[in-house]
Design a protein around this motif. Structure first.
Motif, PDB file in Angstrom:
ATOM      1  N   LEU A 144       0.831  -1.207   0.000  1.00  0.00           N
ATOM      2  CA  LEU A 144       0.000   0.000   0.000  1.00  0.00           C
ATOM      3  C   LEU A 144       0.862   1.251   0.000  1.00  0.00           C
ATOM      4  CD1 LEU A 144      -2.819   1.291   0.213  1.00  0.00           C
ATOM      5  CD2 LEU A 144      -2.633   1.076   2.706  1.00  0.00           C
ATOM      6  N   ALA A 145       1.919   1.254   0.805  1.00  0.00           N
ATOM      7  CA  ALA A 145       2.810   2.421   0.869  1.00  0.00           C
ATOM      8  C   ALA A 145       3.495   2.665  -0.470  1.00  0.00           C
ATOM      9  CB  ALA A 145       3.847   2.218   1.976  1.00  0.00           C
ATOM     10  N   ALA A 146       3.982   1.593  -1.110  1.00  0.00           N
ATOM     11  CA  ALA A 146       4.664   1.747  -2.393  1.00  0.00           C
ATOM     12  C   ALA A 146       3.715   2.278  -3.468  1.00  0.00           C
ATOM     13  CB  ALA A 146       5.259   0.409  -2.835  1.00  0.00           C
ATOM     14  N   PHE A 147       2.467   1.827  -3.452  1.00  0.00           N
ATOM     15  CA  PHE A 147       1.511   2.305  -4.453  1.00  0.00           C
ATOM     16  C   PHE A 147       1.190   3.789  -4.255  1.00  0.00           C
ATOM     17  CE2 PHE A 147      -2.820   3.085  -5.977  1.00  0.00           C
ATOM     18  CZ  PHE A 147      -2.694   2.653  -7.293  1.00  0.00           C
ATOM     19  N   LEU A 148       0.973   4.184  -3.010  1.00  0.00           N
ATOM     20  CA  LEU A 148       0.623   5.579  -2.744  1.00  0.00           C
ATOM     21  C   LEU A 148       1.785   6.535  -3.017  1.00  0.00           C
ATOM     22  CD1 LEU A 148      -1.429   5.138   0.568  1.00  0.00           C
ATOM     23  CD2 LEU A 148      -2.316   5.532  -1.740  1.00  0.00           C
ATOM     24  N   LEU A 149       3.009   6.063  -2.848  1.00  0.00           N
ATOM     25  CA  LEU A 149       4.188   6.921  -3.012  1.00  0.00           C
ATOM     26  C   LEU A 149       4.901   6.702  -4.345  1.00  0.00           C
ATOM     27  CD1 LEU A 149       5.667   6.568   0.595  1.00  0.00           C
ATOM     28  CD2 LEU A 149       4.332   8.482  -0.317  1.00  0.00           C
ATOM     29  N   ARG A 150       4.288   5.986  -5.268  1.00  0.00           N
ATOM     30  CA  ARG A 150       4.977   5.577  -6.499  1.00  0.00           C
ATOM     31  C   ARG A 150       5.465   6.753  -7.342  1.00  0.00           C
ATOM     32  NH1 ARG A 150      -0.380   5.441  -7.085  1.00  0.00           N
ATOM     33  NH2 ARG A 150      -1.374   6.093  -9.051  1.00  0.00           N
ATOM     34  N   LYS A 151       4.789   7.901  -7.289  1.00  0.00           N
ATOM     35  CA  LYS A 151       5.184   9.053  -8.107  1.00  0.00           C
ATOM     36  C   LYS A 151       6.331   9.836  -7.477  1.00  0.00           C
ATOM     37  CE  LYS A 151       0.637   9.706 -10.230  1.00  0.00           C
ATOM     38  NZ  LYS A 151      -0.517  10.644 -10.428  1.00  0.00           N
ATOM     39  N   TRP A 152       6.519   9.700  -6.167  1.00  0.00           N
ATOM     40  CA  TRP A 152       7.539  10.489  -5.463  1.00  0.00           C
ATOM     41  C   TRP A 152       8.843   9.717  -5.235  1.00  0.00           C
ATOM     42  CZ3 TRP A 152       2.331  10.803  -4.433  1.00  0.00           C
ATOM     43  CH2 TRP A 152       1.752  12.069  -4.598  1.00  0.00           C
ATOM     44  N   ILE A 153       8.755   8.402  -5.091  1.00  0.00           N
ATOM     45  CA  ILE A 153       9.952   7.615  -4.801  1.00  0.00           C
ATOM     46  C   ILE A 153      11.040   7.790  -5.864  1.00  0.00           C
ATOM     47  CG2 ILE A 153      10.850   5.259  -4.585  1.00  0.00           C
ATOM     48  CD1 ILE A 153       8.217   4.537  -3.161  1.00  0.00           C
ATOM     49  N   PRO A 154      10.726   7.733  -7.169  1.00  0.00           N
ATOM     50  CA  PRO A 154      11.789   7.887  -8.174  1.00  0.00           C
ATOM     51  C   PRO A 154      12.506   9.220  -8.115  1.00  0.00           C
ATOM     52  CG  PRO A 154       9.838   6.897  -9.172  1.00  0.00           C
ATOM     53  CD  PRO A 154       9.439   7.361  -7.799  1.00  0.00           C
ATOM     54  N   MET A 155      11.874  10.238  -7.526  1.00  0.00           N
ATOM     55  CA  MET A 155      12.513  11.557  -7.433  1.00  0.00           C
ATOM     56  C   MET A 155      13.750  11.520  -6.534  1.00  0.00           C
ATOM     57  SD  MET A 155       9.040  13.870  -7.150  1.00  0.00           S
ATOM     58  CE  MET A 155       9.938  15.396  -6.909  1.00  0.00           C
ATOM     59  N   LEU A 156      13.851  10.507  -5.666  1.00  0.00           N
ATOM     60  CA  LEU A 156      15.038  10.384  -4.823  1.00  0.00           C
ATOM     61  C   LEU A 156      16.275  10.043  -5.641  1.00  0.00           C
ATOM     62  CD1 LEU A 156      13.537   8.259  -1.900  1.00  0.00           C
ATOM     63  CD2 LEU A 156      14.156  10.685  -1.796  1.00  0.00           C
ATOM     64  N   PHE A 157      16.077   9.388  -6.788  1.00  0.00           N
ATOM     65  CA  PHE A 157      17.196   8.816  -7.524  1.00  0.00           C
ATOM     66  C   PHE A 157      17.581   9.596  -8.785  1.00  0.00           C
ATOM     67  CE2 PHE A 157      15.188   5.408  -5.163  1.00  0.00           C
ATOM     68  CZ  PHE A 157      16.260   4.709  -4.622  1.00  0.00           C
ATOM     69  N   VAL A 158      16.656  10.301  -9.393  1.00  0.00           N
ATOM     70  CA  VAL A 158      16.940  10.920 -10.691  1.00  0.00           C
ATOM     71  C   VAL A 158      16.540  12.386 -10.685  1.00  0.00           C
ATOM     72  CG1 VAL A 158      16.718   8.769 -11.978  1.00  0.00           C
ATOM     73  CG2 VAL A 158      14.699  10.188 -11.619  1.00  0.00           C
ATOM     74  N   HIS A 159      17.190  13.171 -11.567  1.00  0.00           N
ATOM     75  CA  HIS A 159      16.863  14.576 -11.715  1.00  0.00           C
ATOM     76  C   HIS A 159      15.478  14.731 -12.331  1.00  0.00           C
ATOM     77  CE1 HIS A 159      20.812  15.957 -10.569  1.00  0.00           C
ATOM     78  NE2 HIS A 159      21.384  15.133 -11.442  1.00  0.00           N
TER      79      HIS A 159
END
Length: 443
Positions: free
Chosen positions: A325-340
């Motif tokens: 559930l956490a991964a689904f809700l945060l799916r749009k923000w998590i990649p921002m940690l890794f890429v510009h």
């Protein structure tokens, strides 16, 4: 773990392991985040190329230590402290020898391995430099995992957490200073990881020598006991094989992803870090189940085992649902940690992957819990067969689906493998732990 509430014991034991393994993941996650943000997607992709190879080694090391930990738990539960120390000495001596062999082979074979993985030409030099330095951390990784297994076998899962916390923060700070501020490259990122691993091994050694007499080893005790070595290899090699199957599978999957280009490679590295943070706690809870069962087997308290299994699987299921559930809700923000922000292609690939994978995290939670059950009673071969089924089908499904669906095919391939794995394990678990009495595993 031989008295008291199974649920409380499993949580008290597993939570520090979960946190400890999370901090251990921060070693590579910090490298990925800082390299991706400060160096660029090529550096992020290069680390991603190296990760499956280094994970094969790290998880193989961990597997041997897990197998040795089962033996040490049996000895501690039975009150045989001399045998406990002999088991720890044996796995440490074995680990040093294996680590040196792995280090030498890694330094020589790194370019060959990367070429076999279809590494893009522009990433070969960067990935090779990173991977060769990482190999120097293998001896420290083995020592720390062996000492942690010893501490956990006597019921202390909190102390290894403290050392991992310290070394993880150290690794992060060194990355920020030398890469983020001073502008050093990817080789420095690998070097800071090795330094942090050495610190954690040193701290664990010092603590045991000063505070844990049951595990304290004098210089004359550093010998290999052939009887214990045989048991360690029997338990440990099976567990190491099982642990290494998954990263070998990941290596083959990485080769399929490499054909999709640098954006897909970078995105896969980013989401693989998310997968790691999802899977490792599930494996840590399973380690708690293993130790719980092993100690009760050693103490002859077989009546407690089935209730502990039931509670352990409930904890696994609750965690799998929550992390999905956490991964689904945060799916749009998590990649921002890794890429510009401007690397839109990489971010879009990562978001699509997480949107699918988040629905399946409960499946490996259940497979890990069941494997913890079988390891606790010494049924290592069962776990190897089950993992082989999952990994083999996962690779087959990946190569069938990725050319048609791209990166989002990989979560579907994983789900297929986990479902078939459960179909294999559930009947065996019902037969082994249902109405029959548990059988004492060999010590």
């Amino acid at each position: 773990m031989t008295v008291g509430s199974p649920t409380k014991l499993l949580l008290d034991y597993s939570i520090p392991i979960v946190l400890g393994n999370m901090f251990q993941l921060l070693y590579n996650a910090a490298d990925s985040v800082i390299a991706g943000r400060f160096i660029g997607k090529d550096a992020l992709a290069a680390i991603g190329m190296s990760t499956p190879v280094t994970n094969i080694i790290i998880l193989s090391v961990s597997g041997i230590c897990i197998g040795s930990g089962v033996i040490m738990s049996h000895q501690y539960g039975a009150g045989r402290y001399d045998m406990l120390r002999k088991a720890l000495s044996t796995v440490l001596c074995l680990g040093v020898l294996l680590s040196l062999l792995i280090l030498g082979a890694g330094l020589v074979l790194t370019p060959v391995i990367l070429e076999l993985m279809n590494t893009p030409e522009e990433l070969l030099e960067t990935a090779s430099s990173y991977m060769r330095i990482i190999f120097f951390g293998v001896p420290f990784t083995f020592i720390f995992n062996a000492l942690s297994a010893g501490l956990k076998s006597v019921g202390d899962s909190k102390t290894p957490l403290k050392f991992l916390l310290f070394s993880s923060v150290l690794n992060l700070l060194l990355d920020i200073v030398f890469i983020g501020i001073l502008g050093y490259g990817i080789s420095c990122s690998a070097l800071t990881t090795v330094v942090a691993e050495a610190v954690s091994a040193g701290l664990a050694s010092l603590y045991i020598y000063r505070k844990v007499p049951e595990l304290r080893l004098e210089r004359k005790m550093f010998v290999i006991d052939m009887g214990i070595l045989s048991s360690t290899l029997s338990y440990g090699s099976a567990t190491a094989l099982q642990q290494s199957i998954q990263p070998v599978c990941k290596l083959l999957i990485q080769s399929a992803v490499n054909a999709l280009g640098v954006d897909a490679i970078a995105a896969f590295n980013a989401v693989s870090r998310v997968d790691d943070f999802a899977f490792i706690p599930e494996q840590s809870i399973a380690a708690g189940i293993t130790t719980y069962i092993a100690q009760n087997e050693g103490a002859g308290k077989t009546e407690r085992i089935r209730e502990g299994i039931r509670r352990g699987l409930m904890i696994e299921a609750a965690y799998g649902i929550a992390i999905g559930l956490a991964a689904f809700l945060l799916r749009k923000w998590i990649p921002m940690l890794f890429v510009h922000a401007e690397e839109a292609g990489t971010r879009a690939e990562a978001v699509k992957y997480l949107a699918v994978m988040s629905f399946f995290y409960v499946l490996p939670a259940m497979t890990n819990g069941m494997q913890g059950m079988f390891r606790g009673v010494g049924r290592m071969r069962t776990t190897v067969v089950a993992t082989s089924i999952q990994a083999g089908l996962r690779v087959v499904f990946t190569y069938l689906l990725v050319p048609r669906m791209g990166l989002t095919a990989i979560p579907l391939a994983c789900a297929g493998g986990w479902i078939f794995m459960l179909m294999f394990l559930i009947p065996m678990a019902a037969h082994r732990f249902g109405t029959r009495k548990t059988t004492r595993a060999p010590s």
